[in-house]
Design a protein around this motif. Structure first.
Motif, mmCIF file in Angstrom:
data_model
loop_
_atom_site.group_PDB
_atom_site.id
_atom_site.type_symbol
_atom_site.label_atom_id
_atom_site.label_comp_id
_atom_site.label_asym_id
_atom_site.label_seq_id
_atom_site.Cartn_x
_atom_site.Cartn_y
_atom_site.Cartn_z
ATOM 1 N N CYS A 52 0.091 -0.100 -5.916
ATOM 2 C CA CYS A 52 0.887 1.030 -6.390
ATOM 3 C C CYS A 52 1.359 1.800 -5.165
ATOM 4 N N GLY A 53 2.047 2.892 -5.385
ATOM 5 C CA GLY A 53 2.498 3.725 -4.281
ATOM 6 C C GLY A 53 3.306 4.897 -4.794
ATOM 7 N N SER A 54 3.673 5.777 -3.910
ATOM 8 C CA SER A 54 4.437 6.965 -4.288
ATOM 9 C C SER A 54 5.928 6.656 -4.326
ATOM 10 N N ILE A 61 13.404 14.755 -5.446
ATOM 11 C CA ILE A 61 12.725 15.012 -4.171
ATOM 12 C C ILE A 61 13.589 15.924 -3.305
ATOM 13 N N VAL A 62 14.864 15.576 -3.185
ATOM 14 C CA VAL A 62 15.777 16.376 -2.366
ATOM 15 C C VAL A 62 15.919 17.782 -2.947
ATOM 16 N N PHE A 63 16.038 17.840 -4.258
ATOM 17 C CA PHE A 63 16.193 19.115 -4.964
ATOM 18 C C PHE A 63 14.998 20.029 -4.693
ATOM 19 N N ASN A 64 13.776 19.494 -4.860
ATOM 20 C CA ASN A 64 12.568 20.295 -4.636
ATOM 21 C C ASN A 64 12.412 20.697 -3.181
ATOM 22 N N ALA A 65 12.743 19.789 -2.278
ATOM 23 C CA ALA A 65 12.635 20.100 -0.849
ATOM 24 C C ALA A 65 13.566 21.253 -0.483
ATOM 25 N N GLU A 66 14.765 21.247 -1.042
ATOM 26 C CA GLU A 66 15.708 22.346 -0.778
ATOM 27 C C GLU A 66 15.165 23.672 -1.299
ATOM 28 N N GLU A 67 14.586 23.643 -2.498
ATOM 29 C CA GLU A 67 14.036 24.873 -3.078
ATOM 30 C C GLU A 67 12.878 25.415 -2.246
ATOM 31 N N LEU A 68 12.084 24.512 -1.633
ATOM 32 C CA LEU A 68 10.919 24.916 -0.849
ATOM 33 C C LEU A 68 11.241 25.087 0.632
ATOM 34 N N ASN A 69 12.522 24.943 0.964
ATOM 35 C CA ASN A 69 12.962 25.095 2.345
ATOM 36 C C ASN A 69 12.203 24.160 3.289
ATOM 37 N N THR A 70 12.065 22.919 2.869
ATOM 38 C CA THR A 70 11.427 21.915 3.709
ATOM 39 C C THR A 70 12.256 20.641 3.641
ATOM 40 N N THR A 71 11.789 19.580 4.278
ATOM 41 C CA THR A 71 12.519 18.306 4.263
ATOM 42 C C THR A 71 11.872 17.370 3.247
ATOM 43 N N PRO A 72 12.639 16.421 2.711
ATOM 44 C CA PRO A 72 12.039 15.443 1.808
ATOM 45 C C PRO A 72 10.862 14.703 2.435
ATOM 46 N N LYS A 73 10.964 14.371 3.707
ATOM 47 C CA LYS A 73 9.882 13.628 4.376
ATOM 48 C C LYS A 73 8.589 14.430 4.405
ATOM 49 N N GLU A 74 8.687 15.722 4.668
ATOM 50 C CA GLU A 74 7.494 16.568 4.692
ATOM 51 C C GLU A 74 6.942 16.767 3.285
ATOM 52 N N ILE A 76 7.103 14.683 0.687
ATOM 53 C CA ILE A 76 6.426 13.491 0.156
ATOM 54 C C ILE A 76 5.086 13.252 0.843
ATOM 55 N N LYS A 77 4.945 13.684 2.084
ATOM 56 C CA LYS A 77 3.645 13.548 2.765
ATOM 57 C C LYS A 77 2.565 14.295 1.988
ATOM 58 N N ILE A 78 2.912 15.505 1.540
ATOM 59 C CA ILE A 78 1.951 16.353 0.835
ATOM 60 C C ILE A 78 1.511 15.690 -0.467
ATOM 61 N N TYR A 79 2.493 15.260 -1.265
ATOM 62 C CA TYR A 79 2.153 14.744 -2.589
ATOM 63 C C TYR A 79 1.663 13.307 -2.561
#
Length: 681
Positions: A52-54, A61-74, A76-79
């Motif tokens: 399996c995998g993320s 992903i892009v939408f949430n990253a924009e809302e949190l003022n972070t990058t998609p790469k950062e 996805i590392k968290i989750y």
């Protein structure tokens, strides 16, 4: 004969968790049964690889990253780390757990897309794409919302998630709106690339008719394939994702590279273990996909067609779970009807195995599962504590007190027969993905053990005939050994403890079902046992219910606050009495009601409108009314509404309804019973 012959390699996968939020009970409906299935197959001697995998690409992903003022790469590392740790805590043990942003997946996706291009299954086409003039960008998937062209419910860019559940192509949404600025969007022309899904219709019908797994997956997909199959847009306007070959301004659609992750994760496992990934994906194998019921379309239609077009092996089985409710309410994070695995369960000291048992044994895998703290308490206390735990503890405590070791004694053929028949029933249930039947079979053997112990009254025998008592106890420990093996797939950590308590020095996770009838060794010393399953007290259940209730109240308050801040709705254009008089509204009596299987919201009604006229009307009331409760009810009907097709079903009228505070339909009806067909003045 087993469906899983030992000479065929078996690969088990799970639908990929999306790396933009925390794990909740709904997620586990897929992963825990898949883990149980994998462990059980291994106990039959079958070699199984579990990957399996993320899922890390796509607009959310892009939408949430924009809302949190972070990058998609950062983000996805968290989750990705969160899910990896949560699965391990819950005993879900993958052989490989990667991400779709791994270079392996980028490379494998590019290879497969190029192969589809080479085989003439991909073509360019100029289409209309939603574009926001205010934000000055094209709007893929979650960046646009509007009205589903099929059922007229509100939908997002790539899926009618609130209505019929159908996949939507770019440009299909009616009345598009930008989800970033909430401004109106428009359609502009742009070149994109399409997969020739329509060419695979005959292949898919044959594939699905032979597909293993659960009937809900096969039948749902067949229903769609036997209708019209349209070609599938496989590119998007995003910077985040796998680049479409030769086009730096486009990435492949997330539903292309996400399932290819199954192959990439297998490659990563193979490289780490000096194994072959091709034996699963290029040869005759048994690929079993465990998925949620909401992604059947992608796994049973898009995915096998892509694999066929690129020259890869086909899925052998697709196992689709039913949906999850929370306290008999439709699962909804925004409304507070959610149970988080971490903060609501593990952080409160509940053992992972208890939830594994609940999810496996509550109901059939394809049916709707309700998570209720009260029912959870009852199942644990009645079954794990009262039946299974009681048998293990009373047997081992009595043995330790009176013998200090496993006593000598003949293991009765009746005992071995009971074990063998239980294993046979359990194996049959597992091969048919009936996890409840498996759990029930194992629990029935524990009940048999309790009855055997009780009826032979060893507490009396020990005073009269110690040898005869020893034989009874030895048979009970033989049953306990079998139970440890049978319950290990469901309760892996608890059975590791129980295995040691019955004096076994081997690894219960490696031990097979065949060992259940290998006779226990007389003379094996036994330590004083510990209680495996503790009763859940009422106070704890009340505490968890209070937490859940507070969450719902908080969600309602937030929603109310949001509504208060919104501008009041503008009054619609005034009409004259002449306009109103054009409406033919009548009293109708519902004659029958049935579900429309392709829709989460719609029911097909037959409504008596008097003078021997019965109308077929499709109504969006499935979430608030069951078909069984409707016949005989009188409703208000708009009879001269133009006919329309909803989810492919013709509707000739409209049943009038309001909504409650939860947005559920409330049928409007006359003050008292009256004749069907009477006009509404």
């Amino acid at each position: 004969m087993s469906k899983f012959p030992s000479d065929k390699p078996v690969l088990v996968t799970c639908g990929l968790p999306y790396a933009n939020g925390k794990a909740h009970v709904g997620h586990l409906r897929t992963y825990i049964p898949a883990d149980i299935f994998t462990r059980s197959l291994r106990k039959t001697g079958q070699e199984v690889t579990f990957v399996c995998g993320s899922d890390t690409h796509g607009t959310p992903i892009v939408f949430n990253a924009e809302e949190l003022n972070t990058t998609p790469k950062e983000l996805i590392k968290i989750y990705h780390k969160h899910f990896d740790e949560t699965f391990k805590q819950m005993g879900v043990m993958f052989d490989a757990f990667g991400t779709t942003d791994d270079q392996t997946n980028h490379d494998r996706t590019t290879d497969i897309v190029n192969k589809l291009i080479e085989n003439d299954y991909v073509f360019p086409k100029t289409i209309e794409i939603a574009y926001c003039p205010s934000c000055d960008r094209f709007l893929p998937d979650r960046y646009v919302k509007g009205t589903c062209p099929h059922c007229k419910e509100e939908a997002r860019g790539d899926e009618c998630d609130q209505g019929c559940g159908k996949h939507l192509e770019p440009g299909e949404l009616e009345s598009p709106t930008c989800t970033t600025c909430n401004g109106p969007a428009e359609y502009r022309k742009q070149e994109h690339f399409f997969f020739k899904l329509s060419e695979f219709k005959d292949f898919l019908i044959e594939h699905l008719e032979n597909l293993g797994g659960t009937l809900n997956a096969r039948n749902y997909a067949l229903g769609w394939v036997k209708q019209e199959l349209t070609d599938w847009c496989i590119t998007r306007n995003l910077d985040w994702g796998v680049r479409f070959p030769g086009h730096d301004d486009l990435v492949v659609y997330v539903w292309v590279d996400a399932p290819i992750g199954y192959i990439a994760f297998t490659e990563e496992w193979a490289e780490a273990n000096n194994e072959s990934w091709e034996k699963f994906w290029k040869e005759d194998s048994r690929i079993v996909h465990f998925i949620g019921g909401d992604i059947i379309y992608h796994h049973c239609i898009f995915w096998p067609a892509m694999l066929k077009g690129a020259g890869y092996s086909q899925p052998w089985s697709v196992v689709a779970s039913g949906m999850v409710k929370i306290e008999d309410k439709t699962f909804s994070k925004s409304r507070g009807y959610v149970v988080w695995v971490g903060e609501d369960y593990l952080d409160h000291g509940f053992h992972p195995d208890l939830l594994r048992y609940y999810l496996a044994s509550y109901t059939s895998h394809t049916k709707e599962l309700n998570f209720s703290w009260e029912v959870f308490q009852d199942k644990i206390n009645t079954e794990l504590v009262g039946v299974f735990g009681n048998f293990l503890y009373r047997t081992l405590l009595f043995t330790h007190k009176n013998f200090k070791e496993i006593p000598a004694g003949e293991i009765k053929q009746e005992t071995l027969d009971e074990i063998n028949s239980t294993i046979e029933a359990a194996n049959e249930a597992m091969e048919n993905y009936e996890f409840k039947k498996y759990a029930d079979a194992a629990m029935a053997l524990a009940s048999y053990g309790n009855s055997y112990f009780q009826s032979n009254e060893p507490w009396k025998l020990i005073k009269e005939d110690k040898d005869a008592c020893g034989e009874v106890v030895a048979n009970c420990i033989q049953l306990a050994k079998a139970l440890c093996l049978l319950f290990e797939p469901i309760l892996p950590e608890k059975m590791e403890d129980a295995w040691k308590q019955i004096g076994m020095s081997t690894d219960v996770h490696e031990a097979g079902y065949a060992e259940a009838t290998e006779l226990v060794n007389a003379g094996t010393p036994l330590e004083k046992p510990s209680i495996l399953f503790e009763k859940i007290e009422d106070e704890k259940t009340e505490q968890m219910e209070a937490i859940a209730s507070a969450r719902v109240k908080e969600a309602i308050a937030k929603q109310s606050g949001k509504e208060e801040k919104e501008e009041p709705k503008e009054m619609k254009e005034l009409i004259t009495f002449d306009d109103f008089s054009k409406l033919d509204m009548r009293i109708g009596t519902i004659v029958s009601a049935e579900e429309i299987k392709k829709s989460k919201k719609l029911l097909k009604l037959q409504v008596d409108l008097g003078e021997e006229e019965t109308r077929q009307i499709v109504a969006g009331i499935k979430e608030s009314h069951s078909p069984e409760e409707l016949p005989g009810r009188q409703v208000l009907v708009l009879a001269n509404l133009a006919p329309a097709k909803l989810c492919g079903v013709e509707s000739n009228g409209m049943v009038l309804a309001g909504t409650d505070e939860d947005g559920k339909a409330i049928l409007l009806q006359p003050e008292k019973g009256t004749g069907a067909g009477n006009s509404i003045m």
